[in-house]
Write an enzyme that holds these catalytic residues in place. Structure first.
Site: not given
Ligand code: SIN
Length: 295
Positions: A111, A113, A268, A283
Site C-alpha cells: 500500500h 499511506d 510499501h 510513525r
Molecule cells: C506502515 O506504515 O505501513 C508500516 C511499515 C512498517 O511497519 O514497516
C-alpha cells in the site's frame, strides 16, 4: 547507480550510499536530533526524490525530535482511525508484541499511506525504537519504475483511468482491522472509512515530473464509473505488476534507524516474519497535495 535517476546527484552536506537498484539510500553525516540547516534540508529533499527511500542509522530521538525532523519537509498530517501516541496527536506507534500470534500485522499488504484521503501524504517518517534481531524488514516498490515498465498500450490505458480509493477494507465496520485482532495497536474502525476519493491511475510527481503508477491492493477499490467486480481483473494486473522484484527496495531495521519515504512514488509492506520478537516503530506522516496527471 540507483535506477531512480539516470545521473545521480551530488551532495555537499552529507554522504549518500545507495541501497538497491530500484532506490533506497543511506544518508551518512546527519544528526536528525539537531535543527538542520536549510541547505541540508534541500539536499535531503533531493535525495528523497532521487532514491524514494532515505534512511539514517543510529539516531537517538525523542518523539518531539522526530516530529521536528519530519516538519522540515512540511506540516504533519495525523493518521485517522488509529489512536495517537499519548501526548503526541501527530504520531502513531506501531507495535507488535513478542507473544502476538495473529497472521495479520499492521502494514502487511502492499500500500501507499492514506491514499483514501483527498491529499494523500507526501512522505512517511518511521523510526525504529525496537526491532527484531532478524526479520521485520520493510519492503518498498518504486512505482515510477512500475509505470515505465508498462507497454505503450497499457500506459495509455492507465493514463485515461480514474481510481476510487477508500479505507473501508481496513478501517470500515467490516474491515480487516475492525475485529480488534491487532491488540497492541489502537485502531478505531468507523463508518467514516466508507468514503471514497478519486485519484488518477497515473500521477505526475510534482517535483520531478516523472509518472507514477498510483494504485495499491489496500485502498484502491475500483475504477470510477465501474463496480468493484468489473474493476478487479485490471486492478489485480496493475497490483501484481507493481510489486515485481526489480522495483523493490528492502531495509533491515536496527534500533535507532530513521527512515523517510516518498509516499507519492512508492508502495510499501511490513514483512511479517518475526514471531516471538517485539517490534516498535514511531510513525509521522507529512501532508501532501492533490494527485494530478500532466499529459
Ligand atoms: C506502515 O506504515 O505501513 C508500516 C511499515 C512498517 O511497519 O514497516
Amino acid at each position: 547507480m540507483s535506477a531512480v535517476l539516470a545521473s545521480p546527484a551530488t551532495y555537499r552536506n552529507f554522504s549518500v550510499a545507495p541501497l538497491c537498484g530500484a532506490g533506497g539510500a543511506e544518508i551518512i553525516g546527519v544528526d536528525a536530533a539537531r535543527p538542520l540547516e536549510a541547505g541540508t534540508v534541500a539536499e535531503l529533499r533531493r535525495a528523497l526524490a532521487e532514491h524514494c527511500v532515505i534512511f539514517l542509522r543510529d539516531q537517538k530521538l525523542t518523539p518531539d525530535q522526530q516530529k521536528a525532523f519530519a516538519r522540515n519537509f512540511g506540516p504533519l498530517s495525523p493518521t485517522p482511525f488509529i489512536k495517537p501516541l499519548d501526548g503526541h496527536p501527530e504520531m502513531m506507534r506501531i507495535v507488535r508484541e513478542a507473544n502476538e500470534t495473529k497472521k495479520l500485522n499492521f502494514g502487511g499488504r502492499w500500500h501507499s499511506d492514506l491514499t483514501f484521503q483527498a491529499e494523500p501524504v507526501l512522505a512517511t517518517c518511521l523510526y525504529s525504537r525496537e526491532s527484531p534481531t532478524v526479520g521485520g524488514d520493510t519492503l518498498w516498490s518504486n512505482q515510477m519504475l512500475a509505470y515505465e515498465a508498462l507497454s505503450p498500450g497499457m500506459k495509455k490505458l492507465a493514463e485515461g483511468l480514474t481510481v476510487m480509493h477508500s479505507a473501508k477494507r481496513s478501517y470500515g465496520p467490516q474491515g480487516t482491522y475492525a475485529d480488534d485482532d491487532l491488540k497492541s495497536m489502537r485502531i478505531e474502525a468507523s463508518v467514516a472509512a466508507l468514503a471514497e476519493q478519486a485519484h488518477p491511475c497515473v500521477r505526475t510527481h510534482p517535483e520531478t515530473g516523472r509518472r507514477i503508477l498510483f494504485i495499491n491492493w489496500v485502498y484502491a477499490i475500483r475504477f470510477a464509473d465501474m463496480t468493484e467486480e468489473e474493476s478487479a481483473p485490471l486492478l489485480e494486473y496493475f497490483n501484481r505488476h507493481s510489486q515485481r522484484p526489480e522495483f523493490q527496495i528492502r531495509l533491515r531495521w536496527t534500533p535507532g534507524t530513521l527512515t523517510l519515504w516518498d509516499n507519492r512514488s512508492t508502495q510499501h509492506l511490513a514483512v511479517n516474519d518475526y514471531a516471538g520478537q517485539r517490534r516498535v516503530m514511531d510513525r509521522v506522516t507529512i501532508a501532501g497535495d492533490k494527485p494530478f496527471f500532466r499529459p
